[in-house]
Design a protein around this motif. Structure first.
Motif, PDB file in Angstrom:
ATOM      1  N   ILE A 147       0.895  -1.018   0.007  1.00 55.82           N
ATOM      2  CA  ILE A 147      -0.259  -0.653   0.039  1.00 55.82           C
ATOM      3  C   ILE A 147       0.827   1.090  -0.253  1.00 55.82           C
ATOM      4  N   SER A 148       0.830   2.033  -1.039  1.00 55.23           N
ATOM      5  CA  SER A 148       1.445   3.468  -1.094  1.00 55.23           C
ATOM      6  C   SER A 148       0.312   4.284  -0.429  1.00 55.23           C
ATOM      7  N   ILE A 149       1.004   4.983   0.457  1.00 51.82           N
ATOM      8  CA  ILE A 149       0.415   6.492   0.284  1.00 51.82           C
ATOM      9  C   ILE A 149       0.797   7.791   0.536  1.00 51.82           C
ATOM     10  N   ALA A 150       0.128   8.779  -0.916  1.00 47.22           N
ATOM     11  CA  ALA A 150       0.588   9.645  -1.575  1.00 47.22           C
ATOM     12  C   ALA A 150      -0.269  11.089  -1.700  1.00 47.22           C
ATOM     13  N   PRO A 151       0.640  12.130  -2.182  1.00 50.43           N
ATOM     14  CA  PRO A 151      -0.049  12.804  -1.496  1.00 50.43           C
ATOM     15  C   PRO A 151      -1.467  13.244  -3.796  1.00 50.43           C
ATOM     16  N   CYS A 152      -1.367  12.210  -3.736  1.00 51.35           N
ATOM     17  CA  CYS A 152      -1.845  12.284  -5.411  1.00 51.35           C
ATOM     18  C   CYS A 152      -3.356  10.741  -5.440  1.00 51.35           C
ATOM     19  N   ILE A 153      -4.293  11.396  -6.163  1.00 54.02           N
ATOM     20  CA  ILE A 153      -5.299  11.034  -7.009  1.00 54.02           C
ATOM     21  C   ILE A 153      -4.763   9.760  -8.101  1.00 54.02           C
ATOM     22  N   SER A 154      -3.357  10.581  -8.546  1.00 60.74           N
ATOM     23  CA  SER A 154      -3.958   9.823  -9.790  1.00 60.74           C
ATOM     24  C   SER A 154      -3.452   8.448 -10.150  1.00 60.74           C
ATOM     25  N   LYS A 155      -2.336   8.337  -8.553  1.00 61.05           N
ATOM     26  CA  LYS A 155      -2.065   7.008  -8.531  1.00 61.05           C
ATOM     27  C   LYS A 155      -2.792   5.489  -8.528  1.00 61.05           C
ATOM     28  N   LYS A 156      -4.110   6.043  -7.730  1.00 64.00           N
ATOM     29  CA  LYS A 156      -4.814   5.263  -7.822  1.00 64.00           C
ATOM     30  C   LYS A 156      -5.346   4.486  -9.416  1.00 64.00           C
TER      31      LYS A 156
ATOM     32  N   ILE B 274      -2.919   0.480 -11.479  1.00 61.19           N
ATOM     33  CA  ILE B 274      -4.258  -0.917 -12.338  1.00 61.19           C
ATOM     34  C   ILE B 274      -3.855  -0.459 -13.343  1.00 61.19           C
ATOM     35  N   LEU B 275      -2.707  -0.036 -13.760  1.00 61.12           N
ATOM     36  CA  LEU B 275      -2.532  -0.596 -15.175  1.00 61.12           C
ATOM     37  C   LEU B 275      -1.548  -1.369 -15.505  1.00 61.12           C
ATOM     38  N   GLU B 276      -1.954  -2.366 -17.066  1.00 63.09           N
ATOM     39  CA  GLU B 276      -1.367  -3.325 -17.190  1.00 63.09           C
ATOM     40  C   GLU B 276       0.606  -3.631 -17.181  1.00 63.09           C
ATOM     41  N   GLU B 277       0.768  -1.700 -17.573  1.00 65.70           N
ATOM     42  CA  GLU B 277       1.534  -1.781 -18.119  1.00 65.70           C
ATOM     43  C   GLU B 277       3.048  -1.783 -16.391  1.00 65.70           C
ATOM     44  N   ASN B 278       2.343  -2.199 -15.073  1.00 64.05           N
ATOM     45  CA  ASN B 278       2.294  -1.567 -14.283  1.00 64.05           C
ATOM     46  C   ASN B 278       2.324  -3.161 -13.291  1.00 64.05           C
ATOM     47  N   ARG B 279       2.181  -4.578 -14.033  1.00 63.15           N
ATOM     48  CA  ARG B 279       1.606  -5.540 -13.013  1.00 63.15           C
ATOM     49  C   ARG B 279       2.864  -6.153 -13.909  1.00 63.15           C
ATOM     50  N   ILE B 280       3.242  -6.865 -13.247  1.00 61.83           N
ATOM     51  CA  ILE B 280       4.819  -8.600 -13.992  1.00 61.83           C
ATOM     52  C   ILE B 280       3.476  -9.151 -13.458  1.00 61.83           C
ATOM     53  N   GLU B 281       3.579 -10.505 -14.511  1.00 56.68           N
ATOM     54  CA  GLU B 281       2.472 -11.496 -14.925  1.00 56.68           C
ATOM     55  C   GLU B 281       1.138 -11.399 -14.563  1.00 56.68           C
ATOM     56  N   GLY B 282       0.362  -9.801 -14.221  1.00 54.58           N
ATOM     57  CA  GLY B 282      -0.969 -10.160 -14.339  1.00 54.58           C
ATOM     58  C   GLY B 282      -1.301  -9.675 -12.638  1.00 54.58           C
ATOM     59  N   VAL B 283      -0.331  -9.319 -11.891  1.00 57.52           N
ATOM     60  CA  VAL B 283       0.078  -8.499 -10.661  1.00 57.52           C
ATOM     61  C   VAL B 283       0.373  -7.439 -10.589  1.00 57.52           C
ATOM     62  N   ARG B 284      -0.423  -6.919  -9.641  1.00 60.13           N
ATOM     63  CA  ARG B 284      -0.230  -5.550  -9.671  1.00 60.13           C
ATOM     64  C   ARG B 284       1.153  -5.282  -8.661  1.00 60.13           C
ATOM     65  N   MET B 285       2.136  -4.712  -8.989  1.00 54.67           N
ATOM     66  CA  MET B 285       2.808  -4.361  -8.044  1.00 54.67           C
ATOM     67  C   MET B 285       2.971  -2.959  -7.477  1.00 54.67           C
ATOM     68  N   VAL B 286       1.647  -2.602  -6.332  1.00 56.45           N
ATOM     69  CA  VAL B 286       0.877  -2.071  -5.693  1.00 56.45           C
ATOM     70  C   VAL B 286      -0.022  -2.159  -5.451  1.00 56.45           C
ATOM     71  N   ASP B 287      -0.375  -2.643  -4.450  1.00 57.14           N
ATOM     72  CA  ASP B 287      -1.972  -3.154  -4.634  1.00 57.14           C
ATOM     73  C   ASP B 287      -3.089  -1.555  -4.185  1.00 57.14           C
ATOM     74  N   TYR B 288      -2.601  -0.701  -3.176  1.00 60.80           N
ATOM     75  CA  TYR B 288      -3.655   0.511  -3.144  1.00 60.80           C
ATOM     76  C   TYR B 288      -2.786   1.137  -2.958  1.00 60.80           C
ATOM     77  N   VAL B 289      -3.975   2.736  -3.548  1.00 61.54           N
ATOM     78  CA  VAL B 289      -3.521   3.356  -2.928  1.00 61.54           C
ATOM     79  C   VAL B 289      -3.847   4.521  -1.922  1.00 61.54           C
ATOM     80  N   LEU B 290      -3.236   4.799  -0.866  1.00 60.79           N
ATOM     81  CA  LEU B 290      -4.375   6.227   0.388  1.00 60.79           C
ATOM     82  C   LEU B 290      -3.992   7.160  -0.160  1.00 60.79           C
ATOM     83  N   THR B 291      -4.571   7.639  -0.338  1.00 61.84           N
ATOM     84  CA  THR B 291      -4.477   9.991  -0.143  1.00 61.84           C
ATOM     85  C   THR B 291      -4.259  10.034   1.302  1.00 61.84           C
TER      86      THR B 291
END
Length: 548
Positions: free
Chosen positions: A341-350, A354-371
């Motif tokens: 879980i990333s904590i960030a000052p950004c809503i765009s990271k949400k 979820i983008l496919e380009e930020n997954r490895i073998e279909g698995v998210r590298m980050v699962d949730y973003v909390l603002t």
């Protein structure tokens, strides 16, 4: 600037020619009610609560757009002013849905303040059931809360997006999302909305559910900029102990580990330098990929520059992916039970996660973003108190040697590395200067083998578009471009607390943070993770910047 003098409520005030009555009054501690006013936008005069009287001029005048004149005499409160303000406020309240309990602005609401300033009781709004719009995975817009101040439209146009539009319906104007344009999720509409009509998509409830299940392996990551922006809301002083307490608080809630994302920045910078070298060889400026709104803007509105985008994932994606991969392969953590879980000052990271380009073998590298705003709600809900969480820290992993307080520091580190790689020498100093005629833009340069390597950092898409125009005329104007889509950078991100004040970035709150043996041992663990990542397909996007 030319000095002038005006009088407000019988008090002589020195000010500058060109300032508005509203600006002068607030600078001098004279409060004038107002809901729609934003100091970085042109006055919309839509709420009409900032009315004043001016001696020698008939009628009432909106102070937000009335420019002061030498000798002007202003009255901010009278029977006539009070009467008209109440009528105007009643009109606003009659259309504003009162779901205050879930509103991100409930603690510092301009509408609530205006009600108190005008000495009014709450007004029951008319029932309204306009559908709520959701902008992808990042944000929602509730038109039932909208007061038609039009701030969101203005700032969206300033960003060069124009996703929010004003449409006529049954004789009334309504704000609606465009059907032909893309939202880039910068969240500036959210930060400039005084009525709470915009809100980030909630991830907090899901994260809380994960933390309650003790079989889950939950990992948090955050940055020093985040701590600085939220610090004054939680503690008068933020220092080594308060950061420790914050991390311990997350562990107390059920997290297994807490990381600083700076080691992700370190890994990104190492590879980014090779990207810049590639760009120099190809006579092309390389755009860093740290800001997902900037990337989405290029893809949607300036696609000719897609080849300029770095192929490297953003730092929190890289660090999240590295930690997750290491824990799965080296420490045999169950991947079905592992959540980053990333904590960030950004809503765009949400959207980014979820983008496919930020997954490895279909698995998210980050699962949730909390603002930052969601984190603040979590801290308040659990009655966070620094004094209760000052001991422990065995599961806090902070990367020694770097904790970047600003984009300038990060870029300076990268440029110093580039200089050493190309010249074989150490770079002693760098001087940034403002780019003339472009707001929120600075530049620097270094000479390497007789060639000037120029770099620009831009805060806000208004300035970024100007840089793009320069690059269209001359692709070699700059070799390295860093853009943060939000004016003012991440400190003004869409996920920040409403009306974050000016932050003092002169003091490094991480100074002397790495002295004890526990952190040094943990730093060895972080070094293991970085070494593990070098041969992994984590840092570079598999298909460049293509959204699969």
């Amino acid at each position: 600037m030319e000095n002038i003098r005006i009088t407000i409520n019988g008090k002589d005030i020195d000010c500058f020619k060109g300032e508005t009555v509203m600006e002068i009054a607030r600078k001098n501690g004279i409060d004038i009610p107002g809901i729609c006013y934003c100091k970085d936008l042109k006055p919309e005069t839509s709420c009409r609560l900032c009315l004043v009287e001016i001696k020698g001029k008939d009628g009432l005048h909106t102070s937000c757009d009335t420019v002061a004149e030498d000798g002007m005499e202003v009255i901010t409160d009278s029977e006539d002013i009070s009467k008209v303000r109440k009528i105007n406020l009643e009109l606003i309240l009659s259309k504003h849905s009162k779901s205050c309990g879930s509103c991100r602005r409930v603690k510092n609401c301009k509408i609530v303040k205006a009600i108190k300033d005008c000495g009014m009781l709450n007004i029951n709004p008319e029932s309204s059931d306009k559908p709520i719009h959701q902008f992808g995975p990042a944000m929602t817009f509730d038109p039932n809360k909208c007061i038609n101040c039009n701030n969101c439209i203005q700032v969206c146009n300033n960003q060069g997006v124009g996703y929010l539009e004003l449409k006529k319906e049954d004789g009334f104007s309504r704000i609606c999302p465009s059907k032909t344009k893309d939202c880039i999720y910068c969240g500036q509409c959210l930060t400039h909305c005084p009525s709470g009509a915009f809100k980030e998509v909630d991830s907090l409830s899901e994260v809380e559910a994960l933390l309650k299940d003790k079989d889950n392996h939950v990992v948090f990551q955050f940055s020093s900029t985040l701590i600085k922006s939220i610090g004054k809301e939680i503690s008068p002083v933020w220092n080594k102990e308060s950061i420790e307490a914050f991390s311990n608080f997350l562990i107390h809630l059920g997290a297994k580990m807490v990381f600083d994302t700076s080691f992700g920045v370190d890994m990104v910078i190492r590879k980014e330098i090779k990207e810049v070298v590639r760009g120099i060889e190809e006579d092309r400026c390389i755009f860093t990929s740290h800001c997902p709104s900037w990337i989405k803007y290029i893809e949607s509105y300036e696609p000719e520059f897609i080849p300029n985008l770095s192929r490297i994932r953003s730092p929190h994606i890289v660090s999240g992916g590295v930690v997750k991969d290491y824990l799965i392969e080296e420490q045999h953590v169950d991947p079905e039970r592992l959540f980053v879980i990333s904590i960030a000052p950004c809503i765009s990271k949400k959207d980014e996660i979820i983008l496919e380009e930020n997954r490895i073998e279909g698995v998210r590298m980050v699962d949730y973003v909390l603002t930052t705003n969601e984190l603040h709600a979590l801290l308040k809900k659990n009655k966070f108190n620094i004094d209760n969480y000052k001991k422990g820290r065995k599961d806090i992993y902070i990367k020694e040697s770097h904790s970047y307080d600003s984009n300038e520091e990060m870029i300076m580190s990268g440029l110093s590395t580039l200089y050493k790689e190309l010249s074989g020498k150490e770079l002693n100093s760098l001087e940034f200067k403002r780019i003339k005629g472009i707001n929120g833009a600075i530049e620097t340069s270094v000479m390497i083998h007789g060639r000037s390597i120029r770099l620009a950092i831009v805060y806000g898409l208004e300035g970024a578009r100007r840089i793009l125009e320069l690059l269209k005329d001359d692709p070699l104007t700059y070799q390295y471009l860093e853009v943060m889509a939000c004016p003012g950078g991440c400190l003004r991100g869409g996920g920040q607390l409403p009306e974050v004040g000016d932050m003092d970035f002169s003091n490094n709150i991480f100074a002397n943070f790495y002295e004890d043996k526990v952190l040094k041992n943990n730093n060895l663990f972080v070094d293991d993770i970085i070494g593990f990542a070098e041969d992994k397909d984590i840092i570079f996007k598999k298909d460049g910047n293509k959204r699969i």
